[in-house]
Design an enzyme around this catalytic site. Structure first.
Site, PDB file in Angstrom:
ATOM      1  N   GLU A 285      30.765  37.504  43.417  1.00 41.54           N
ATOM      2  CA  GLU A 285      30.420  38.581  44.354  1.00 41.54           C
ATOM      3  C   GLU A 285      28.918  38.848  44.361  1.00 41.54           C
ATOM      4  O   GLU A 285      28.383  39.347  45.340  1.00 41.54           O
ATOM      5  CB  GLU A 285      31.169  39.875  43.993  1.00 41.54           C
ATOM      6  CG  GLU A 285      32.530  39.970  44.646  1.00 41.54           C
ATOM      7  CD  GLU A 285      33.155  41.370  44.576  1.00 41.54           C
ATOM      8  OE1 GLU A 285      32.532  42.314  44.049  1.00 41.54           O
ATOM      9  OE2 GLU A 285      34.298  41.501  45.034  1.00 41.54           O
ATOM     10  N   HIS A 306      44.361  18.452  31.370  1.00 42.50           N
ATOM     11  CA  HIS A 306      45.537  17.722  31.856  1.00 42.50           C
ATOM     12  C   HIS A 306      45.846  18.079  33.303  1.00 42.50           C
ATOM     13  O   HIS A 306      46.913  17.772  33.808  1.00 42.50           O
ATOM     14  CB  HIS A 306      46.728  18.026  30.944  1.00 42.50           C
ATOM     15  CG  HIS A 306      46.476  17.576  29.529  1.00 42.50           C
ATOM     16  ND1 HIS A 306      46.993  16.418  29.006  1.00 42.50           N
ATOM     17  CD2 HIS A 306      45.702  18.124  28.549  1.00 42.50           C
ATOM     18  CE1 HIS A 306      46.569  16.283  27.753  1.00 42.50           C
ATOM     19  NE2 HIS A 306      45.785  17.292  27.456  1.00 42.50           N
ATOM     20  N   LYS A 420      39.352  43.267  54.852  1.00 42.10           N
ATOM     21  CA  LYS A 420      39.924  44.620  54.900  1.00 42.10           C
ATOM     22  C   LYS A 420      40.030  45.102  56.340  1.00 42.10           C
ATOM     23  O   LYS A 420      41.039  45.670  56.740  1.00 42.10           O
ATOM     24  CB  LYS A 420      39.036  45.592  54.112  1.00 42.10           C
ATOM     25  CG  LYS A 420      39.066  45.385  52.618  1.00 42.10           C
ATOM     26  CD  LYS A 420      38.346  46.521  51.933  1.00 42.10           C
ATOM     27  CE  LYS A 420      38.048  46.196  50.499  1.00 42.10           C
ATOM     28  NZ  LYS A 420      37.121  47.146  49.893  1.00 42.10           N
TER      29      LYS A 420
HETATM   30  O1  PA5 Z   1      32.681  44.844  42.353  1.00 42.15           O
HETATM   31  C1  PA5 Z   1      33.083  45.598  43.232  1.00 42.15           C
HETATM   32  O2  PA5 Z   1      32.367  46.504  43.688  1.00 42.15           O
HETATM   33  C2  PA5 Z   1      34.479  45.480  43.792  1.00 42.15           C
HETATM   34  O3  PA5 Z   1      35.157  44.411  43.211  1.00 42.15           O
HETATM   35  C3  PA5 Z   1      35.266  46.756  43.546  1.00 42.15           C
HETATM   36  O4  PA5 Z   1      35.280  47.030  42.183  1.00 42.15           O
HETATM   37  C4  PA5 Z   1      36.676  46.648  44.079  1.00 42.15           C
HETATM   38  O5  PA5 Z   1      36.652  46.336  45.443  1.00 42.15           O
HETATM   39  C5  PA5 Z   1      37.440  47.944  43.864  1.00 42.15           C
HETATM   40  O6  PA5 Z   1      36.783  48.993  44.477  1.00 42.15           O
HETATM   41  P1  PA5 Z   1      37.078  50.494  44.103  1.00 42.15           P
HETATM   42  O7  PA5 Z   1      36.713  50.714  42.696  1.00 42.15           O
HETATM   43  O8  PA5 Z   1      36.236  51.301  45.027  1.00 42.15           O
HETATM   44  O9  PA5 Z   1      38.551  50.722  44.339  1.00 42.15           O
END
Ligand code: PA5
Length: 435
Positions: A285, A306, A420
């Site tokens: 990310e 494997h 989303k």
């Molecule tokens: O790293 C990030 O920001 C995301 O992976 C969030 O943690 C994830 O989308 C969950 O979001 P939230 O904590 O707002 O529910």
């Protein structure tokens, strides 16, 4: 200190290549530490390592003690950065099967709200039927669909079981200090809350209450974790290639430029799997944007030799490996002797499993290097609560430095919103009809 061995990358890069990176790595490191780069509003994770407990940490410890006493099961609701860190910590230190034989006093810990599988949900509901349980709802935004659905249902289950007031004692919300639906719900319902600082993004939040409450419920010494991170913060501030963070960030960047677009992180311990998942999210990310980024993949050895072994050995030469090694465990296991020796294994009789594992590692390393795969090795040393904290900090810093080296903002994730929006439109969520 974690040691990064780069002796098996020289076939692909040269010492002058590495030395030429010095200025850029120094600049990227300074950008993280000075907060002078894009996304600098999200550098709060640099302040999470600690040597003394704060008021909030004491409240976490007190809440964990109550949960341990009154619950057979603790359910941690969250997804992405609000899920992977705590699970990584618990499984690395206690093993993937940590729930076996546990109950009140040392509760089982399960994770929910990290997907939309009906089967997984029904399985959890069956498991909770006859158990005393508590929940932690972890969501910074408070609006993420998967944890929101799990929250609604688990909260009702608790209210049916214990009444509204009884349920209140068993619901803990970990969220933004002021904003979001979860913050509002928690205030209105009177749930105990812990704060994800506004300046800490999800994937950098493991050393905040996000990771600390579940770890404390699991019986992990969270002050040791934070102290390990604090020692890491000091140790990894060196501004030269003596810093393993520099070596890791520079070498992976050089390899990427040579067309090694996939980084395969590998450990020989199945307990590392969720840590691999945490690392995957952290780097994926943070770096995967603007058409750039190394694709991070985790593989468990020797099992995946494997399955993926053939591809690694002789497939497209577009990857490198980062092999994680820990010091041998204190409790050993020995291969026995069999007088018939029908399996031909007596040549290993009396040898420890760790001895065999070490040879598997060395054999794999040599084979893959011969096959044209550059390999970095990370020697972590002894694994304990403190080391875990150090490892979290090490990779977070390495990720920030790596992303700035690549020229991207490490702390946003604009791409995550695309699925989303489509999902909300398909679900008919108000406000998303025209998208
Ligand atoms: O790293 C990030 O920001 C995301 O992976 C969030 O943690 C994830 O989308 C969950 O979001 P939230 O904590 O707002 O529910």
């Amino acid at each position: 200190m974690i040691k990064v061995d780069i002796s098996n990358v020289w076939g692909e890069i040269t010492l002058p290549d590495l030395l030429n990176m010095e200025k850029d790595v120094a600049a990227a490191h300074a950008t993280v530490m000075d907060g002078s780069g894009e996304g600098s509003d999200f550098l709060g994770w640099l302040n999470l390592p600690a040597t003394e407990p704060t008021e909030e940490i004491r409240r976490i410890q007190a809440a964990a003690a109550r949960i341990r006493e009154n619950s057979d099961v603790f359910v941690v609701i969250g997804i992405g950065g609000s899920y992977l860190g705590p699970r990584a910590a618990i499984e690395l230190l206690q093993g993937a099967n940590h729930n076996i034989g546990k109950g009140k006093g040392d509760p089982q810990i399960f994770f929910a709200g990290n997907g939309l599988s009906t089967r997984a949900w029904n399985e959890l509901c069956r498991l909770l039927e006859s158990k005393d349980f508590s929940i932690a709802i972890i969501s910074k935004s408070g609006t993420t669909t998967e944890p929101a659905i799990a929250t609604r249902a688990l909260r009702w289950m608790l209210e049916r079981k214990y009444g509204t007031d009884g349920a209140k004692q068993r619901i803990f919300a970990i969220t933004d200090p002021v904003k979001g639906a979860l913050r509002q719900m928690a205030s209105e319902e009177g749930w105990e809350t812990f704060v994800i600082p506004a300046s800490v993004g999800g994937r950098f939040s493991v050393l905040s209450p996000v990771g600390l409450l579940p770890m404390a419920v699991a019986g992990i010494d969270i002050m040791q974790v934070l102290r390990g991170a604090a020692e890491g913060k000091k140790a990894y501030d060196i501004r030269s290639f003596e810093n393993p963070v520099w070596l890791y960030a520079a070498v992976r960047n050089l390899l990427y430029r040579r067309g090694k677009a996939i980084e395969l992180l590998e450990s020989y311990d199945p307990a590392f799997k969720m840590f691999g998942g945490w690392w995957q999210q952290l780097f994926g990310e943070s770096e995967g944007k603007d058409g750039k980024g190394l694709f991070p993949v985790y593989a468990e050895l020797t099992a995946d030799l494997h399955s993926l072994g053939q591809m690694i050995q002789q497939g497209q030469r577009n990857l490198f490996e980062t092999m994680i090694r820990f010091a041998p465990p204190t409790q050993t296991a020995v291969v026995g002797s069999d007088y018939k020796n029908l399996d031909g294994l007596n040549y290993l009789a009396g040898k420890t499993l760790d001895f065999v594992d070490e040879k598997a590692y060395l054999g794999t390393l040599a084979a893959h290097v011969d096959g044209g795969v550059p390999v970095l090795t990370m020697e972590m040393g002894e694994l304990d609560d403190k080391k875990l904290g150090e490892m979290f900090y090490f990779f977070e810093l390495a990720c920030g430095v790596s992303a700035y080296l690549l020229g991207v903002n490490p702390f946003n994730q604009p791409g995550v919103e695309f699925y989303k929006r489509n999902m909300f439109r398909l679900l008919g969520k108000p406000g998303y009809e025209a998208n």
